[in-house]
Design a protein around this motif. Structure first.
Motif, PDB file in Angstrom:
ATOM      1  N   TYR A  49      27.145   6.557  -9.584  1.00 40.44           N
ATOM      2  CA  TYR A  49      27.505   7.322 -10.391  1.00 40.44           C
ATOM      3  C   TYR A  49      26.533   8.770 -10.497  1.00 40.44           C
ATOM      4  CZ  TYR A  49      30.751   4.012 -12.092  1.00 40.44           C
ATOM      5  OH  TYR A  49      31.756   3.122 -12.252  1.00 40.44           O
TER       6      TYR A  49
ATOM      7  N   TYR B  42      36.442   7.922 -13.941  1.00 40.84           N
ATOM      8  CA  TYR B  42      36.160   6.570 -13.491  1.00 40.84           C
ATOM      9  C   TYR B  42      36.942   5.570 -14.430  1.00 40.84           C
ATOM     10  CZ  TYR B  42      33.001   8.480 -10.234  1.00 40.84           C
ATOM     11  OH  TYR B  42      32.443   9.428  -9.231  1.00 40.84           O
ATOM     12  N   ARG B  43      36.608   5.797 -15.594  1.00 39.22           N
ATOM     13  CA  ARG B  43      37.277   4.915 -17.104  1.00 39.22           C
ATOM     14  C   ARG B  43      38.385   5.772 -17.705  1.00 39.22           C
ATOM     15  NH1 ARG B  43      33.543   3.602 -21.136  1.00 39.22           N
ATOM     16  NH2 ARG B  43      35.380   2.272 -21.829  1.00 39.22           N
TER      17      ARG B  43
ATOM     18  N   ASP C 128      41.113   3.621 -19.533  1.00 37.97           N
ATOM     19  CA  ASP C 128      40.633   2.988 -20.725  1.00 37.97           C
ATOM     20  C   ASP C 128      40.290   4.138 -21.805  1.00 37.97           C
ATOM     21  OD1 ASP C 128      39.249   1.307 -22.363  1.00 37.97           O
ATOM     22  OD2 ASP C 128      37.185   2.027 -21.808  1.00 37.97           O
ATOM     23  N   THR C 129      39.703   5.238 -21.218  1.00 39.15           N
ATOM     24  CA  THR C 129      39.696   6.399 -22.238  1.00 39.15           C
ATOM     25  C   THR C 129      40.782   6.874 -22.909  1.00 39.15           C
ATOM     26  OG1 THR C 129      37.651   6.713 -21.396  1.00 39.15           O
ATOM     27  CG2 THR C 129      38.643   8.593 -22.705  1.00 39.15           C
TER      28      THR C 129
ATOM     29  N   VAL D 254      32.268   9.578 -16.228  1.00 43.53           N
ATOM     30  CA  VAL D 254      32.299   8.138 -16.211  1.00 43.53           C
ATOM     31  C   VAL D 254      33.599   7.831 -17.112  1.00 43.53           C
ATOM     32  CG1 VAL D 254      31.575   5.788 -16.628  1.00 43.53           C
ATOM     33  CG2 VAL D 254      30.169   7.495 -15.269  1.00 43.53           C
ATOM     34  N   LEU D 255      33.558   8.327 -18.232  1.00 39.92           N
ATOM     35  CA  LEU D 255      34.437   8.502 -19.238  1.00 39.92           C
ATOM     36  C   LEU D 255      35.637   8.981 -19.154  1.00 39.92           C
ATOM     37  CD1 LEU D 255      32.467   8.586 -22.790  1.00 39.92           C
ATOM     38  CD2 LEU D 255      33.381   6.483 -21.633  1.00 39.92           C
TER      39      LEU D 255
END
Length: 179
Positions: A129, A150-151, A154-155, A146-147
């Motif tokens: 990362y 990649y995520r 979810d976010t 990442v938030l």
């Protein structure tokens, strides 16, 4: 090993959860439930999940408390001589057994920041990362990359929940007549 701060937070959350269920006065239960939600938000933040903590604080302690208070403002509150509900002992036994099982697993978690934690012993993901976040996402901050990238699902899901709760609250409050 559980730190004294963690233990204090867990005890606070457990006590407020039990008090929420046992109080007969609805207003007292709502206030204690708001404290419970704030306690959970602090736990999430302590475990380095501030996004989940903010969501819990906004929805659990904020919007839910406002909607519950509006509900009791529009209804009548029965007066009770008793402060607490009668305890259903079989249900309390099942809940106590469940709490003991969960409590037994707490010692299996590594301490916050423990260098021997599974996430720390596998640095390949972290290094990936840090080295590739900017090139793959164009975002300079690795945590934001990442938030947001990649995520992202979810976010996005958390953002949708907070947005939907806010819109629902505005709709309910928009119909409210304060005289």
């Amino acid at each position: 090993m559980i730190t004294p701060l963690e233990l204090t937070l867990f005890v606070f959350v457990l006590i407020t959860a039990i008090m929420t269920a046992l109080f007969r006065d609805v207003l007292a239960s709502i206030v204690i439930f708001a404290a419970y939600s704030l306690g959970l938000a602090v736990v999430y933040t302590f475990y380095r999940a501030p996004d989940v903590g903010l969501t819990e604080a906004a929805i659990g302690a904020g919007i839910t408390t406002i909607l519950l208070l509006l509900t009791i403002a529009k209804t009548t509150r029965p007066r009770h001589d008793e402060t607490f509900e009668k305890i259903n002992w079989p249900a309390a036994g099942v809940c106590g057994l469940f709490a003991l099982v969960l409590g037994a697993t707490m010692f299996a978690f590594p301490a916050v920041g423990d260098p021997n934690a599974p996430a720390m012993t596998n640095p390949d993901v972290t290094v990936y990362y840090i080295e590739n976040a900017y090139q793959e996402t164009g975002v300079e901050n690795a945590v934001t990359a990442v938030l947001a990238a990649y995520r992202g699902f979810d976010t996005f899901g958390e953002a949708v929940v907070v947005f939907a709760a806010g819109v629902a609250s505005l709709i309910v409050l928009g119909r409210e007549v304060f005289a």
